[in-house]
Design an enzyme around this catalytic site. Structure first.
Site, mmCIF file in Angstrom:
data_model
loop_
_atom_site.group_PDB
_atom_site.id
_atom_site.type_symbol
_atom_site.label_atom_id
_atom_site.label_comp_id
_atom_site.label_asym_id
_atom_site.label_seq_id
_atom_site.Cartn_x
_atom_site.Cartn_y
_atom_site.Cartn_z
ATOM 1 N N ILE A 69 46.376 52.369 36.445
ATOM 2 C CA ILE A 69 47.380 52.125 37.483
ATOM 3 C C ILE A 69 48.492 51.370 36.789
ATOM 4 C CG2 ILE A 69 46.172 50.040 38.322
ATOM 5 C CD1 ILE A 69 47.373 50.778 41.136
ATOM 6 N N ALA A 70 49.733 51.804 37.004
ATOM 7 C CA ALA A 70 50.842 51.172 36.287
ATOM 8 C C ALA A 70 52.129 51.276 37.095
ATOM 9 C CB ALA A 70 51.039 51.857 34.932
ATOM 10 N N ILE A 71 52.900 50.217 36.985
ATOM 11 C CA ILE A 71 54.213 50.149 37.633
ATOM 12 C C ILE A 71 55.226 49.755 36.564
ATOM 13 C CG2 ILE A 71 55.627 48.887 39.336
ATOM 14 C CD1 ILE A 71 53.511 50.682 40.660
ATOM 15 N N GLU A 103 37.378 49.344 33.893
ATOM 16 C CA GLU A 103 37.344 48.399 32.778
ATOM 17 C C GLU A 103 38.752 47.872 32.567
ATOM 18 O OE1 GLU A 103 36.120 51.650 31.377
ATOM 19 O OE2 GLU A 103 34.047 51.195 31.933
ATOM 20 N N ASN A 108 44.098 40.871 29.872
ATOM 21 C CA ASN A 108 45.054 41.400 30.856
ATOM 22 C C ASN A 108 44.862 40.676 32.201
ATOM 23 O OD1 ASN A 108 46.822 42.848 32.416
ATOM 24 N ND2 ASN A 108 46.083 44.868 31.786
ATOM 25 N N TYR A 115 43.451 43.199 40.664
ATOM 26 C CA TYR A 115 42.188 43.790 41.143
ATOM 27 C C TYR A 115 41.455 42.828 42.081
ATOM 28 C CZ TYR A 115 42.998 47.246 37.468
ATOM 29 O OH TYR A 115 43.535 48.218 36.675
#
Ligand SMILES: CC(C)(COP(=O)(O)OP(=O)(O)OC[C@H]1O[C@@H](n2cnc3c(N)ncnc32)[C@H](O)[C@@H]1OP(=O)(O)O)[C@@H](O)C(=O)NCCC(=O)NCCS
Length: 143
Positions: A69-71, A103, A108, A115
């Site tokens: 998941i990335a923005i 994972e 991070n 999460y």
């Protein structure tokens, strides 16, 4: 802001976001393969008609793995990732998924906070999981 299913024409933007954030190093071929997989939930987040985020979830039976998941960084911390994740949750509910695993790199912290905010719990450690030797934390989310 809205989300839609990823299409092959989105993949160059997806690759650009991935490379800018440098958190994963999938090739265009790997992205194509994931995007077209029948097991995949692949979504993009759109703001002002631009692809500014994406998500890949692999579903196997009633379990799923959040692969990424990335923005785009200029749009971070405005709720875009949460919006995207909630869309993913809707798709997972439609497929009657009961648990989601992932994972994340031990360093991070941003992703770990993200999460946790969304109800994931840390349930394990995989030592030297990444090719550079860094540990992975295993997170789990149950519906
Ligand atoms: C993780 C990521 C998707 C979050 O997206 P985002 O759009 O910035 O997230 P949101 O704005 O919805 O934030 C939701 C929560 O995440 C956490 N969070 C987000 N950015 C954070 C930061 N810089 N520091 C600490 N917590 C952060 C917070 O709990 C935040 O809630 P709050 O703003 O009410 O405190 C984004 O930071 C990202 O793309 N990171 C790089 C790629 C990556 O590491 N992906 C995960 C591994 S696959």
């Amino acid at each position: 802001m809205h989300c839609r299913k990823m299409s092959p024409s989105d993949l160059e933007s997806v690759l650009r976001i991935q490379n800018e954030l440098a958190f994963q190093n999938w090739t265009l071929k790997q992205l194509e393969s994931e995007c077209s997989s029948p097991l995949s939930i692949s979504l993009v987040l759109i703001i002002n008609e631009q692809v500014l985020g994406y998500l890949f979830i692999q579903v196997i039976g009633d379990e799923a793995e959040l692969l990424s998941i990335a923005i785009k960084s200029d749009y971070s911390r405005i709720g875009a990732g949460s919006f995207l994740w909630r869309e993913g949750v809707s798709s997972l509910k439609e497929k009657n998924v009961r648990s989601v695993f992932l994972e994340v790199r031990e360093n991070n912290i941003t992703a770990q906070q993200f999460y946790k905010k969304h109800g994931f719990i840390c349930c394990g450690l995989r030592k030297h999981y990444y090719s550079d030797g860094e540990n992975a934390l295993l997170f789990r989310f149950d519906f």
